[in-house]
Enzyme design. Sequence first.
Site, PDB file in Angstrom:
ATOM      1  CG  ASN A  56      -1.877   1.109   1.290  1.00 19.73           C
ATOM      2  OD1 ASN A  56      -1.789   2.051   0.500  1.00 19.73           O
ATOM      3  ND2 ASN A  56      -2.802   1.051   2.219  1.00 19.73           N
ATOM      4  NE  ARG A  71      -6.170   1.572  -0.267  1.00 23.76           N
ATOM      5  CZ  ARG A  71      -6.134   2.781   0.327  1.00 23.76           C
ATOM      6  NH1 ARG A  71      -5.008   3.261   0.802  1.00 23.76           N
ATOM      7  NH2 ARG A  71      -7.240   3.484   0.426  1.00 23.76           N
ATOM      8  NE  ARG A  99      -9.395  12.742   2.857  1.00 19.19           N
ATOM      9  CZ  ARG A  99      -9.314  11.422   2.858  1.00 19.19           C
ATOM     10  NH1 ARG A  99     -10.407  10.684   3.048  1.00 19.19           N
ATOM     11  NH2 ARG A  99      -8.178  10.822   2.662  1.00 19.19           N
TER      12      ARG A  99
END
Length: 382
Positions: free
Chosen positions: A11, A76, A226
């Site tokens: 990843n 990923r 976020r």
Amino acid sequence: MSGASWVLVLNSGSSSVKYQLLDMATERRLAAGIVERIGEEGGAGDHAEALRRAATDLKERGFGLDSPELAAVGHRVVHGGTRFTRPTLVTDEVLAGIEDLVPLAPLHNPANVTGIKVARELRPDLPQVAVFDTAFHATIPEAAARYAIDTEVADRFGIRRYGFHGTSHAYVSRATAALLGREPADVNVIVLHLGNGASASAVRGGVCVDTSMGLTPLEGLVMGTRSGDVDPAVIFHLERVGGMGTDEIDTLLNKRSGLLGLCGANDMREIGRRMGEGDAAAQTAFEVYVHRLRRYVGAFTAVLGRVDAVAFTAGVGENSAAVRAAAMADLEGLGMVVDPVRNAVRSSAARLVSPDGSRVAVAVVPTDEELEIARDTYALAR
Ligand code: AMP
């Protein structure tokens, strides 16, 4: 066909590389690690060096990547656009396709591409498989995937809802069906992936029909840093009235908003501690977070029509009894109830937190994105 059964899962993020080595004969995890602060002082110089460090670490633990046991490498990849809707064996053409999608995921796809290139150089003989974070959401119907903007403009720029965390939503929705002792095709599940990033999905009979993240991972739930949903006009306002530039607003909404923006902390444990001390900002952050979550639970209940299970997963979903209790409070009318005793149990196993006989099963289902990527990779490599 050889008997090699190890799969290396990579990843590659913008500043870190996480790696796991699994033996797919038993689905046992052999080793795992992370190389952080790529490009920073004291960290790896670049992704190539990070991967070499990972390889050295694995070698020292007795798992050299030159081993004939290694069957494949799974990567990923964050954005698959509309082109990549399933795990894909990497070829030069596929790699170019992933690079073409960089404008849709400027922070993530370049790191993923570098990870693939370096891994290919390391073991050119091995199959490399790209597993896309968007793929599970490719089944979302047009009604849910389209933004209501000019179609010609939207299509020209690839603007639509793609969704992310797909590997996790796929794994958890299936594991939830297994927990209920039913086939995925027979159950409707709302999956709440609440980590530092957070997203919800509506899964009907094993098929994703809606999700909270959109063109990018910015839309939807309140996250660690976020904002999730905001009126798009907030951006025009910040430009026209606040005098802010596009990159500045991008950073504000992606890195300095969410729980962090609301109260100065993005870790739910810290927020819990501060709430215990009577911190009003932490309390507000928690309430905004939970309110947004409940809106999506309600919306996806309507999308699915019938809900069999709500599954909480990822760092917050698996560990915060307070978030689960608040998210499900006073939803008896929807058949959703949390048993306080069950909810308080700490465990790493998939488990029900609703009372026996509930109309909707409320479950905690630990996610395992690496295992899901390894399964996809191994299946394709064989
Ligand atoms: P993830 O992105 O899935 O690794 O989730 C990371 C987030 O999980 C952290 O930022 C924390 O907010 C949250 N988390 C981890 N452990 C706990 C815990 N015991 N209680 C509440 N939140 C937690």
